[in-house]
Motif scaffolding. Structure first.
Motif, PDB file in Angstrom:
ATOM      1  N   UNK B  68      44.446  48.285  36.832  1.00  0.00           N
ATOM      2  CA  UNK B  68      44.611  48.851  35.491  1.00  0.00           C
ATOM      3  C   UNK B  68      43.357  49.608  35.061  1.00  0.00           C
ATOM      4  N   UNK B  69      43.535  50.603  34.191  1.00  0.00           N
ATOM      5  CA  UNK B  69      42.359  51.317  33.683  1.00  0.00           C
ATOM      6  C   UNK B  69      41.620  50.462  32.647  1.00  0.00           C
ATOM      7  N   UNK B  70      40.537  49.821  33.095  1.00  0.00           N
ATOM      8  CA  UNK B  70      39.749  48.971  32.204  1.00  0.00           C
ATOM      9  C   UNK B  70      38.418  49.656  31.984  1.00  0.00           C
ATOM     10  N   UNK B  71      37.709  49.278  30.969  1.00  0.00           N
ATOM     11  CA  UNK B  71      36.409  49.888  30.736  1.00  0.00           C
ATOM     12  C   UNK B  71      35.316  49.073  31.420  1.00  0.00           C
ATOM     13  N   UNK B  72      34.894  47.966  30.808  1.00  0.00           N
ATOM     14  CA  UNK B  72      33.835  47.152  31.415  1.00  0.00           C
ATOM     15  C   UNK B  72      34.230  45.687  31.360  1.00  0.00           C
ATOM     16  N   UNK B  73      33.713  44.883  32.308  1.00  0.00           N
ATOM     17  CA  UNK B  73      33.937  43.440  32.183  1.00  0.00           C
ATOM     18  C   UNK B  73      32.798  42.843  31.367  1.00  0.00           C
ATOM     19  N   UNK B  74      33.162  41.976  30.449  1.00  0.00           N
ATOM     20  CA  UNK B  74      32.196  41.484  29.471  1.00  0.00           C
ATOM     21  C   UNK B  74      31.331  40.386  30.094  1.00  0.00           C
ATOM     22  N   UNK B  75      30.013  40.616  30.104  1.00  0.00           N
ATOM     23  CA  UNK B  75      29.099  39.599  30.634  1.00  0.00           C
ATOM     24  C   UNK B  75      28.298  38.949  29.510  1.00  0.00           C
ATOM     25  N   UNK B  76      28.241  39.622  28.378  1.00  0.00           N
ATOM     26  CA  UNK B  76      27.418  39.106  27.291  1.00  0.00           C
ATOM     27  C   UNK B  76      28.147  39.227  25.959  1.00  0.00           C
ATOM     28  N   UNK B  77      28.082  38.140  25.199  1.00  0.00           N
ATOM     29  CA  UNK B  77      28.726  38.102  23.890  1.00  0.00           C
ATOM     30  C   UNK B  77      27.657  37.847  22.840  1.00  0.00           C
ATOM     31  N   UNK B  95      25.960  34.467  34.419  1.00  0.00           N
ATOM     32  CA  UNK B  95      26.211  35.118  35.709  1.00  0.00           C
ATOM     33  C   UNK B  95      27.675  35.016  36.104  1.00  0.00           C
ATOM     34  N   UNK B  96      28.296  33.882  35.723  1.00  0.00           N
ATOM     35  CA  UNK B  96      29.700  33.662  36.100  1.00  0.00           C
ATOM     36  C   UNK B  96      30.588  34.796  35.579  1.00  0.00           C
ATOM     37  N   UNK B  97      30.234  35.330  34.411  1.00  0.00           N
ATOM     38  CA  UNK B  97      31.068  36.385  33.826  1.00  0.00           C
ATOM     39  C   UNK B  97      30.913  37.707  34.573  1.00  0.00           C
ATOM     40  N   UNK B  98      29.878  37.780  35.422  1.00  0.00           N
ATOM     41  CA  UNK B  98      29.679  39.014  36.177  1.00  0.00           C
ATOM     42  C   UNK B  98      30.382  38.948  37.535  1.00  0.00           C
ATOM     43  N   UNK B  99      31.043  37.811  37.793  1.00  0.00           N
ATOM     44  CA  UNK B  99      31.717  37.635  39.082  1.00  0.00           C
ATOM     45  C   UNK B  99      33.223  37.870  38.940  1.00  0.00           C
ATOM     46  N   UNK B 100      33.810  38.420  39.977  1.00  0.00           N
ATOM     47  CA  UNK B 100      35.264  38.521  40.004  1.00  0.00           C
ATOM     48  C   UNK B 100      35.838  37.116  39.954  1.00  0.00           C
ATOM     49  N   UNK B 101      36.961  36.865  39.351  1.00  0.00           N
ATOM     50  CA  UNK B 101      37.871  37.857  38.764  1.00  0.00           C
ATOM     51  C   UNK B 101      37.566  38.192  37.300  1.00  0.00           C
ATOM     52  N   UNK B 102      36.403  37.853  36.813  1.00  0.00           N
ATOM     53  CA  UNK B 102      35.975  38.176  35.447  1.00  0.00           C
ATOM     54  C   UNK B 102      36.767  37.412  34.377  1.00  0.00           C
ATOM     55  N   UNK B 103      36.177  37.341  33.208  1.00  0.00           N
ATOM     56  CA  UNK B 103      36.795  36.596  32.109  1.00  0.00           C
ATOM     57  C   UNK B 103      37.513  37.517  31.137  1.00  0.00           C
ATOM     58  N   UNK B 104      36.855  38.602  30.787  1.00  0.00           N
ATOM     59  CA  UNK B 104      37.475  39.528  29.836  1.00  0.00           C
ATOM     60  C   UNK B 104      36.947  40.935  30.066  1.00  0.00           C
ATOM     61  N   UNK B 211      29.331  46.343  33.914  1.00  0.00           N
ATOM     62  CA  UNK B 211      29.144  45.227  32.993  1.00  0.00           C
ATOM     63  C   UNK B 211      29.220  45.711  31.553  1.00  0.00           C
ATOM     64  N   UNK B 212      29.674  44.811  30.681  1.00  0.00           N
ATOM     65  CA  UNK B 212      29.802  45.194  29.281  1.00  0.00           C
ATOM     66  C   UNK B 212      29.312  44.122  28.330  1.00  0.00           C
ATOM     67  N   UNK B 213      29.088  44.549  27.091  1.00  0.00           N
ATOM     68  CA  UNK B 213      28.587  43.652  26.044  1.00  0.00           C
ATOM     69  C   UNK B 213      29.495  43.786  24.824  1.00  0.00           C
ATOM     70  N   UNK B 214      29.712  42.668  24.148  1.00  0.00           N
ATOM     71  CA  UNK B 214      30.400  42.743  22.855  1.00  0.00           C
ATOM     72  C   UNK B 214      29.485  42.188  21.780  1.00  0.00           C
ATOM     73  N   UNK B 215      29.525  42.817  20.631  1.00  0.00           N
ATOM     74  CA  UNK B 215      28.736  42.335  19.497  1.00  0.00           C
ATOM     75  C   UNK B 215      29.683  42.148  18.312  1.00  0.00           C
TER      76      UNK B 215
END
Ligand SMILES: Cc1cc2nc3c(=O)[nH]c(=O)nc-3n(C[C@H](O)[C@H](O)[C@H](O)COP(=O)(O)OP(=O)(O)OC[C@H]3O[C@@H](n4cnc5c(N)ncnc54)[C@H](O)[C@@H]3O)c2cc1C
Lengths: 238, 435
Positions: B68-77, B95-104, B211-215
């Motif tokens: 699917x067309x995704x933007x970034x996988x979130x590693x930091x909240x 680090x776990x969030x930077x590993x496949x299959x990713x969380x979000x 990798x991506x960040x959400x604020x």
């Protein structure tokens, strides 16, 4: 029976296209593809001929495989069939090569049923009479068929398609014709058949707003002002 | 036209995450499904931030994230509590969030939903765009179809799934919920997509690759109103937005646009956006009624899913996943009803039961009092954030005063401004409403 071919094209929604100022290329990613707005009146013209003269209307579109979506949508306005011209050999076609491919496509359609009229956007019985709208006047032209017409948006947008027609359009699988089916020579289409080459695409530089001079009232004063400017610019000798 | 109105097994109204999930699963089981969408294509009307969680999405399309067309996988909240001049920031990265299959993942819905639409079509459902459903077709108290705005626009089916979003015309017209959402049960949110070069984003947010960040931002971000602000990193853009309860926006005479401009100009927000070019501007409602706002979920011949059923957990910014899972449960109920050839209210109530047994209901139950609580406790969006930021400032300022006297000063200042028993009650109440 009258056989009308309407040529349509799928384009990125121009209201959303941007030019990347750094790379000078069109940013198409994520931009929805639509039927070229200039083709909509052509579709409507076809439909009016169908309503009035019982014409058979075929749609012809050249483009990548996903352009079949445009054909499905166009079919919902009531056309009888749609054919997609899509082939690797057609990639990179300029206006000339595209015209060649479309012409061969029309010919191929004509083998099944002779074509009387081709209608294109922005560009009728055994003879047709058309009214051409000119600035401030109308011209009535007669021509023998077959003929090619271009229509302007004054002709109107296609009618609001009925739900069953839309559903039928979506269900129709669109036949795809390649260079073999339309019997075109591969060096007349695609990059090989295109004398024009794109060197560079760029956004036109922003135009500076023109100078606004305000001079209230006196005609003489205004006239002198204009004259001065014209002399300054070298358009008029002083 | 010679076409006769066709009968479908299922009519889904709305090609959002809820409707498409239901349609996908039902079409895969071989049912004759039609989806009616008023937008040009699925996703064209969607305004989500947005963060898409992998787990619930895989319940619909396993392995979706590989294609699917995704933007970034979130590693930091990150969570920020803002005051006019300060920000208290909390961040979590693993680090776990930077590993496949990713969380979000961050997504741009127009792209993602378009892709999902293709999957729905490939599964065999028909998506009819640019078509508005105007009303349900009733036979007595049974929903038997929908009337669309097109000529010859009536459609009939065994069951209608109302996935028509927060304003759900269908749920209203069938009488499953009140006509209008109360203004204190909906937030008006606005969002901009701000283009920035990839490298600038990676640099500013300290991320690499995809990798991506959400604020998430509170308090001054919404001028002290109940609501949140957010910044999510996309590949080469940021999704920036905020929203607040309509009732409070109206009371203060603030437009959502004012609110967003206010947030964007905050001294800790502005540098992140600098040099960006606004590409899109969108506004949408978010249902905030929680459990108490939930309508009746099913009736004869109709089910209500997603935002139409008010299924949003505003505490955890979960909306699309609840939408998708409710779509899945609706599909399960429809399949069972089909098997028994019984589309009565009793049979379709199986959907209510599935939802009630799921975490969706449990989560909404857990936070059921939260919205009311915070609506009546503005101090959590003004006084306490101020206290927190000023306390930090005091402790971090080196000015010859001992740390112990600083603590004392902070303590007594706070007590002077709000009675201790009030503070105790505030926090007890807040804890009760989210614990
Ligand atoms: C600013 C913002 C940020 C958000 N961020 C997040 C986030 O980060 N993560 C998250 O999980 N959720 C987020 N949400 C919530 C999420 O977007 C929604 O919960 C989710 O989209 C609900 O899905 P749905 O399918 O129920 O409704 P929608 O996505 O609203 O889809 C409803 C569809 O029905 C169509 N429709 C409506 N009426 C009719 C009609 N009469 N006829 C035909 N079609 C109709 C609409 O055009 C639309 O496509 C956010 C919402 C907003 C506004």
């Amino acid at each position: 029976m009258l056989h009308v071919v309407v040529c349509i094209k799928q384009v990125p929604d121009t209201t959303q296209v941007r030019i990347d100022p750094e790379t000078n290329t069109l940013v198409r990613e994520g931009i929805p593809a639509i039927i070229n707005p200039f083709d909509m009146p052509a579709i409507e013209a076809g439909m009016q001929l169908k309503d009035r003269y019982g014409a058979t209307v075929s749609l012809l579109c050249m483009g990548p495989p996903q352009a079949s979506e445009a054909l499905q949508k166009a079919l919902s306005y009531g056309a009888d069939r749609g054919v997609l011209l899509s082939d690797r050999a057609l990639i990179g076609s300029d206006t000339l090569a595209t015209s060649k491919a479309l012409a061969c496509g029309v010919e191929a359609l004509g083998k099944e049923m002779p074509v009387d009229l081709v209608i294109c956007g922005k560009l009728e019985k055994r003879r047709i009479r058309v009214r051409r709208v000119l600035e401030g006047a109308e011209e009535v032209l007669d021509a023998p068929l077959p003929a090619l017409l271009t229509v302007l948006k004054e002709l109107g947008e296609p009618r609001y398609a009925s739900l069953p027609a839309v559903i039928r359009g979506l269900r129709t699988s669109i036949p795809v014709w390649g260079v073999k089916e339309i019997e075109v020579n591969t060096d007349e289409v695609g990059l090989a058949g295109s004398p024009t080459q794109v060197r560079r695409i760029f956004a036109p530089p922003q135009r500076e707003p023109g100078e606004v001079v305000s001079a209230d009232g006196e005609a003489e004063k205004i006239a002198n002002l204009i004259l001065d400017r014209l002399i300054e610019a070298g358009f008029v000798e002083g | 036209m010679t076409d006769k109105p066709e009968r479908f097994d299922v009519i889904v109204v709305g090609a959002g995450p809820a409707g498409m999930s239901a349609a996908y699963l039902l079409a895969k089981e071989g049912l004759n499904v039609v989806v009616i969408e008023r937008g040009d294509f699925p996703g064209s009307k969607n305004v989500m931030g947005g963060v898409l969680y992998r787990h619930p999405t895989e319940e619909i399309i396993p392995g979706f994230w590989r294609e699917a067309p995704l933007e970034r996988h979130v590693v930091e909240t990150q969570t920020w509590v803002l005051t006019e001049k300060a920000a208290f920031k909390a961040a979590h990265r693993h680090e776990a969030f930077a590993q496949e299959p990713y969380n979000s993942f961050t997504v741009l819905r127009a792209r993602f939903d378009k892709w999902m639409g293709q999957q729905v079509r490939a599964a065999g459902a028909l998506i009819v765009p640019e078509t508005v459903v105007e009303e349900p077709i009733m036979q007595g108290d049974k929903v038997v179809g929908v009337r669309t705005g097109r000529p010859d626009g009536d459609l009939y089916a065994d069951v209608v799934i109302a996935a028509d979003g927060v304003n759900s015309l269908l749920a209203q017209k069938v009488g499953l919920r009140e006509k209008e959402i109360p203004t204190n049960e909906a937030a008006l949110a606005v969002k901009e997509v701000i283009a920035l070069p990839r490298e600038v984003i990676e640099d500013r947010f300290q991320i690499t690759g995809d990798q991506g960040v959400t604020i998430e931002m509170y308090a001054e971000a919404t001028w002290g109103m109940v609501g949140t602000g957010f910044i999510y990193t996309n590949k080469d853009s940021l999704s920036v937005g905020c929203g607040a309860l309509i009732s409070q926006l109206v009371e203060r005479g603030v437009t959502p646009n004012d609110l967003l401009e206010h947030m964007k100009s905050h001294p800790v927000v502005a540098p992140l956006l600098e040099g960006g070019e606004t590409r899109e501007y969108l506004a949408h409602l978010i249902p905030e009624g929680g459990l108490y706002g939930m309508p009746k979920l099913s009736t004869h011949g109709m089910l209500v899913v997603g935002d139409a059923a008010m299924l949003v957990n505003s505490m955890h910014r979960e909306g699309s996943n609840l939408a998708m899972l409710s779509g899945k449960m609706a599909a399960q109920a429809v399949l069972r009803a089909k098997e028994w050839n019984d589309f009565s209210a009793e049979s379709l109530a199986y959907y209510d039961q599935l939802l009630r047994d799921s975490f969706i209901y449990k989560d909404l139950y857990k936070y059921r009092n939260m919205a009311r609580f915070f609506e009546t406790h503005p101090e959590f969006f003004g006084f306490y954030p101020e206290l927190l930021n000023e306390a930090c400032r005091e402790m971090l300022t080196v000015d010859g005063v001992s740390k112990r006297s600083k603590q004392r000063k902070i303590f007594w200042d706070a007590l002077r401004r709000r009675m201790p028993w009030r503070m105790a009650l505030d926090f007890y109440g807040a804890w009760r409403s989210i614990a």
